[in-house]
Design a protein around this motif. Structure first.
Motif, PDB file in Angstrom:
ATOM      1  N   THR A  19      -5.259  10.097  -1.163  1.00 31.27           N
ATOM      2  CA  THR A  19      -4.597   8.822  -1.381  1.00 31.27           C
ATOM      3  C   THR A  19      -5.236   7.661  -1.846  1.00 31.27           C
ATOM      4  N   ASP A  39       0.804  18.950   0.622  1.00 29.35           N
ATOM      5  CA  ASP A  39       0.735  17.635   1.137  1.00 29.35           C
ATOM      6  C   ASP A  39       0.555  16.541   0.259  1.00 29.35           C
ATOM      7  N   TYR A  40      -0.292  16.575  -0.748  1.00 28.00           N
ATOM      8  CA  TYR A  40      -0.480  15.397  -1.834  1.00 28.00           C
ATOM      9  C   TYR A  40       0.869  15.382  -2.563  1.00 28.00           C
ATOM     10  N   TRP A  93       3.176  13.250  -0.389  1.00 25.94           N
ATOM     11  CA  TRP A  93       2.950  11.941  -0.496  1.00 25.94           C
ATOM     12  C   TRP A  93       2.805  11.116  -1.670  1.00 25.94           C
ATOM     13  N   HIS A 130       5.092   8.081  -2.629  1.00 25.78           N
ATOM     14  CA  HIS A 130       4.629   6.878  -3.055  1.00 25.78           C
ATOM     15  C   HIS A 130       5.117   6.397  -4.345  1.00 25.78           C
TER      16      HIS A 130
END
Length: 873
Positions: free
Chosen positions: A603, A632-633, A636, A640
Motif C-alpha cells: 500500500t 489481499d492486494y 485493498w 482504495h
C-alpha cells in the motif's frame, strides 16, 4: 593628404583577418560547442582588438564605443561580481538561495569557506571570458569596418561560411553519410543535415543570418558577375535552413526575409525614388531566394510534414518547450537581484524543476528567462539596453541596403532565441556581433552616432591586452566542466575504489560545482554499496542530492536502498514510490516489488494511479508463491480506487486468481462484478469464457469465443485464447486455421513469439516434432525467457537430443533469479546423465559388434543419425 585618408593600415588588415578567422573557426568547432574553442576565441578576439587599435592610432582615427557595447561590458562586470567570495552575512542579503545552499549542503560537509553568488563558479569564469572576448571582437569589428572593403569582406566571410556549411550538409545527404565527414558520429544528436552543428536549431539560426547577409551583398553589387556568387551563397544557406527541419529556424528565416522586404520598401517610399534598378534587382533576388526555399521544401517535404505534425495544434505547442517556461520563471524569481550565476543554469535549475523530464536542461531556451535567471533584474536591464541599442541602429539615417539586410538577419536570429539558445554559443554569437559591428561603424558625421569617442592614447591601447589577459586567466578556473566532474566521479565509484576514496575526491569536485546534485548522489551510491555500514552516510549525502534535485528518481532509489539496509522498510518503500513518480517507470516492478512482503508495504508502494496498481497486481500474480498476497492486494486496491474505471481490471485479475486457486464460485462472483462495471468490453467476454472453461463447460466456452471472433475479427487476444481452447479440445486443425488467420494482425515480437509457440503445440499434437522445435527456437530468439527456453528443452528431450536440451535448460536458467534455479539444475543434470548414458551405450555397441563400424559407415549419411550425432557432439 590628411593622415586619416590614407589607405587602410596593415594592422587593420591583420585585425580583419583575425575576425574572419573567428567567423569561420567558431561554426567549424562543432557549432561553437567544442570545449577547446574558448582559447582561440579569446586569443583571436584580443588580437583583433589590439591590432585594430594600433591601426586606428596609425591612421589618426578615434576609437568608437557604440551603445551595443554597454551590455557586453556590464555583463562581463556582473560575471566578475558573481565570482567574488562573500561572507555568509553578505551572501544572505545578495543571494538567499546561495546562502541556503552553503549552510545546508556545504558547511556540514566541512566546506565552510566564503562562497560567491554563482552556483557554478567554473561556468561563470568561462562566461566572463566569453563576454570579454565578445566585447573585444565587437569593438574591433566597429573599427575595422570603417573601410568599405573590410566591411564587405567580413560580411562575405559570414555569408560564404554559411554556404560552405550547407554544401557540407548536402554532400553528406547525397552520399548517405550519417557521421561528420565519415569519421565522427553524433552520439547524443541526430541532425537531419549533417554539419559541424549538432543542434539543427543552431544551424538554422546561423544559416538564416548568413543567407540574409548574402542577399544584402548581392544587392550591393552593381555588376551582375559580382552579384551572382553572393546570390548563390544566399540560396545555398537558405536551402540549408529548410533542410535542417528546424521549425523555429525556418519560421524566423522567412520572417527575416519579409522584414528585409519591408525595410527596402520603406526606404524606397521615404527616399521618394522610382523603380530603380536596385529595387528591381532586390525584388528579383528575394523572389529567387523564395524559389530556392520552395525547391528545398519540396525536397524534404516528408520531413517537414512530420515536424509540422508535432506542433499542429495550440495544445501541442503548449506541451513543447514553452510548457517549461513557468518552471524556469520560478527559478528566475528565486534569484531576483544578481541571478544564480552566468552559465550556472544547468547546475542550479534541477532544484526548481517541478515536473519530471528525462532530458538535462542546460538552457531555458528563452533569451529573456536566460538573462533573468543567470543575471537577475540587472540582466533584464542589460537585455533592454541591447534591444534599445538595436532599435537605435535600425532607425539610423543613411543605412545602405547591405546594412538593412544585416539588421534583418540579426533581428530574425534574436527573435529565434526567444525559443532557442543559439546566441549562447560562440558560432552564432560571433557572427551576430560581427554583423552588428559592421552596421554600427562610425559615420562621417560623428554627432549622429549613439557612441562614445576615445582617443587611441597609451592608456586606451593598454586596455585591449589587459582585457585579453583577464579573459585568458579566467579560462584557467573555467576549464573545470560539470560533465567532466561527473564522469570522473563515476569512474571513481565504478572502478573499485573504496567509498572513502570516492568520498574524498567527490568533496573536491563538489567544492568546484556545489550545486550539482549528481556528485552528491554518486558519493551516496558508493556508501550505499557498503550495506548497513555505509547506509547512514549514504542517507546524509542523498538528502543533499534531493535538496538540489527533488525529482531525481535515482536519488530516491539510492535512499530506498539505504533505508532498507537500516531496516526502515516503510520509508524505503515510500522512496521507491517517489522514484516511480519522478519518472523511473521500472523501479516498482524490478526492484521494489520483489522486496515487498506484506500488504502494508504494497500500500505504501502504490501511487495514486489505478493503472499502476493493475501492473503491480499482474506482477504479483505471475510470481510463484504470492497468490494470497495478490488476493489481499486486489481487495485493498478495489476499495482504495473505488469508482474509477480501472476497478474492473482489478476484479478481472481477482477472477483469474480464483480460477487458479480452484475457487470457481468466487471466480464467477468476480466476473459478475466485471460485467456490471464493464459490460461491453471484450475482456469481459474473454473472462467469461475462462470461467466457463474452469467450470467444465468447455463446449459452451468454445462456442462463445467463436461467436466473439465473428464480432471482433483479427483481435489478437481473442484469437490466442480461442486457439488455446481449440487445442485443448483436440481440435488441432481448427486451432491452426485460427492462428493462420491471425498472422496478418501480429504487430510485435511478443505476439509473434506466442503465435509460434501455439503453432508448435499444434505440430507436436500432430507428431511433427522437428518442425515444432524450429518454431519454439524462433520464439525463444524473439522473446528470450526461461519459459521459452524450457519449452525448447522439452521438445528436444522428446526427440532424445539430451545434450541440446541440457544447453537450452542452462540458457533458460540465465533468465531466472538465483533462488529459483534448483529444479532447473536438477533437470539439466538429469539430461546430461541421459546423454552420457546414451553415448556410453553407443560406444559399447560399437565395441561389442565387429560389424558396427560398417553399419556406422553405411548410416552416416542418414539425416536422423547425422542430426543425432551433431546434437551428441
Amino acid at each position: 593628404m590628411p593622415r586619416a585618408s590614407r589607405s587602410t593600415s596593415r594592422f587593420t588588415l591583420f585585425a580583419e583577418a583575425s575576425l574572419a578567422a573567428l567567423v569561420v573557426v567558431c561554426p567549424v568547432a562543432l557549432g561553437g560547442a567544442a570545449s577547446w574553442l574558448l582559447w582561440p576565441l579569446v586569443t583571436l578576439s584580443g588580437a583583433a582588438a589590439v591590432l585594430a587599435a594600433i591601426g586606428a592610432r596609425r591612421q589618426g582615427q578615434s576609437l568608437r564605443v557604440p551603445l551595443l557595447a554597454v551590455p557586453l561590458a556590464v555583463g562581463a562586470g556582473l560575471c566578475a561580481v558573481q565570482l567574488v567570495p562573500l561572507p555568509a552575512s553578505v551572501l544572505q542579503v545578495l543571494s538567499p538561495e546561495a546562502a541556503a545552499l552553503r549552510e545546508f549542503v556545504l558547511v556540514p560537509l566541512g566546506l565552510e569557506r566564503a562562497r560567491p553568488i554563482s552556483l557554478d563558479p567554473s561556468a561563470t569564469w568561462r562566461e566572463l571570458a566569453k563576454h570579454l572576448a565578445y566585447l573585444l571582437a565587437f569593438l574591433a569589428t566597429v573599427q575595422v569596418c570603417r573601410a568599405r572593403g573590410s566591411r564587405e569582406r567580413l560580411l562575405a566571410a559570414v555569408a560564404l561560411t554559411g554556404a560552405g556549411l550547407s554544401v557540407v550538409g548536402l554532400g553528406h545527404a547525397l552520399l548517405g553519410v550519417k557521421s561528420l565527414f565519415g569519421v565522427m558520429p553524433w552520439v547524443h544528436a541526430q541532425p537531419p543535415l549533417v554539419t559541424p552543428f549538432g543542434n539543427p536549431n543552431h544551424l538554422a539560426g546561423f544559416l538564416g543570418l548568413a543567407s540574409t547577409v548574402g542577399v544584402g551583398l548581392a544587392f550591393t553589387r552593381r555588376h551582375q558577375a559580382r552579384a551572382w556568387p553572393y546570390a548563390l551563397a544566399a540560396g545555398a544557406s537558405g536551402l540549408g535552413v529548410v533542410m535542417s527541419l528546424s521549425r523555429g529556424g525556418i519560421a524566423f528565416f522567412v520572417f527575416g526575409q519579409a522584414l528585409l522586404a519591408l525595410l527596402l520598401l520603406r526606404r524606397r517610399h521615404t527616399s521618394g525614388e522610382g523603380a530603380s534598378p536596385v529595387w528591381a534587382r532586390s525584388a528579383a533576388a528575394l523572389l529567387g531566394l523564395l524559389a530556392v526555399l520552395m525547391v528545398g521544401a519540396y525536397t524534404v517535404a516528408d520531413g517537414l510534414w512530420a515536424e509540422a505534425r508535432t506542433a499542429d495544434s495550440v495544445e501541442k505547442l503548449r506541451q513543447s518547450k514553452v510548457a517549461l517556461w513557468p518552471m524556469m520563471a520560478e527559478a528566475a524569481r528565486a534569484f531576483p537581484l544578481l541571478g544564480m550565476g552566468r552559465g550556472a543554469f544547468e547546475a542550479a535549475f534541477p532544484r526548481y524543476q517541478s515536473e519530471p523530464n528525462p532530458n538535462t536542461l542546460t538552457h531555458p531556451e528563452n533569451a529573456v528567462l536566460q538573462a533573468a535567471a543567470e543575471l537577475g533584474a540587472l540582466g533584464l536591464v542589460l537585455l533592454a539596453v541591447a534591444v534599445w541599442g538595436f532599435l537605435r541602429l535600425l532607425r539610423r539615417e543613411g543605412l545602405e541596403t547591405l546594412d538593412l539586410a544585416a539588421l534583418a538577419g540579426v533581428a530574425a536570429l534574436g527573435l529565434h532565441d526567444v525559443f532557442d539558445f543559439s546566441l549562447e554559443l560562440p558560432a552564432c554569437a560571433v557572427a551576430a556581433l560581427v554583423v552588428l559591428g559592421a552596421v554600427a561603424r562610425p559615420r562621417e558625421r560623428a554627432s549622429e552616432d549613439p557612441a562614445w569617442c576615445l582617443k587611441p592614447s597609451v592608456r586606451v591601447m593598454v586596455l585591449g591586452p589587459v582585457l585579453t589577459a583577464v579573459a585568458l586567466v579566467a579560462l584557467v578556473p573555467g576549464r573545470h566542466r560539470l560533465g567532466d566532474a561527473e564522469a570522473e566521479l563515476v569512474t571513481w565509484v565504478t572502478s573499485g575504489a573504496s567509498a572513502h576514496e570516492a568520498h574524498a575526491r567527490g568533496l573536491e569536485l563538489v567544492d568546484r560545482h556545489p550545486a550539482d546534485y549528481l556528485l552528491y548522489r554518486l558519493m551516496a551510491s558508493a556508501h550505499a554499496a557498503r550495506g548497513r555500514e555505509g547506509a547512514g552516510e549514504a542517507l546524509a549525502l542523498v538528502n543533499r542530492a534531493l535538496y538540489l534535485a527533488p525529482l531525481d528518481a535515482s536519488s530516491h532509489r539510492v535512499a530506498a536502498r539505504a533505508l532498507l539496509a537500516l531496516g526502515r522498510s516503510g520509508q524505503a518503500f515510500l522512496e521507491y514510490r517517489l522514484a516511480h513518480e519522478a519518472g523511473d517507470v521500472s523501479v516498482l516492478l524490478s526492484e521494489a516489488l520483489p522486496q515487498a512482503r506484506t500488504l502494508a508495504s504494497l500500500t505504501v508502494l502504490t501511487p495514486e494511479v489505478p493503472a499502476t496498481a493493475v501492473r503491480l497486481l499482474d506482477s504479483l500474480v505471475n510470481t510463484p508463491g504470492r497468490v494470497e498476497l495478490a488476493l489481499d492486494y486486489a481487495h485493498w486496491a478495489r476499495a482504495h480506487f473505488a469508482g474509477q474505471p480501472e476497478v474492473a481490471a482489478l476484479w478481472g485479475r481477482e477472477a483469474r486468481l480464483r480460477i487458479v486457486q480452484g475457487n470457481l464460485e468466487a471466480a464467477e462472483a468476480a466476473w459478475v462484478e466485471v460485467e456490471r462495471l464493464a459490460p461491453d468490453v471484450l475482456d469481459t467476454y474473454l473472462l467469461r469464457a475462462e470461467v466457463l472453461r474452469a467450470q467444465g463447460r468447455r463446449d459452451e466456452a468454445l462456442q462463445s469465443l467463436e461467436r466473439l471472433l465473428a464480432r471482433f475479427p483479427g483481435n489478437v487476444a481473442l484469437s490466442f485464447q480461442l486457439a488455446s481452447q481449440q487445442l485443448d479440445a483436440g481440435l488441432t486443425r481448427r486451432a491452426r486455421d485460427t492462428l493462420q488467420a491471425l498472422a496478418p494482425f501480429i504487430t510485435d515480437y511478443a505476439q509473434r513469439a506466442r503465435l509460434l509457440s501455439l503453432e508448435a503445440s499444434c505440430l507436436e499434437r500432430e507428431g511433427l516434432l522437428s518442425r515444432a522445435l524450429e518454431r519454439r527456437q524462433t520464439a525463444a530468439r524473439l522473446v528470450p525467457g526461461a519459459d521459452a527456453y524450457f519449452a525448447v528443452a522439452r521438445t528436444q528431450e522428446t526427440l532424445r537430443r539430451y545434450d541440446a536440451a541440457a544447453r537450452s535448460v542452462h540458457e533458460g536458467m540465465r533468465h531466472l533469479p538465483a533462488s529459483a534455479r534448483t529444479e532447473a539444475r536438477a533437470w539439466a543434470a538429469r539430461l546430461e546423465a541421459a546423454e552420457r548414458e546414451r553415448v556410453e551405450s553407443r560406444r559399447k555397441t560399437l565395441t561389442d559388434d565387429p560389424r558396427a563400424e560398417e553399419l556406422e559407415y553405411l548410416l552416416r549419411g542418414h539425416p536422423d543419425v547425422d542430426g543425432e550425432a551433431r546434437d551428441a557432439r
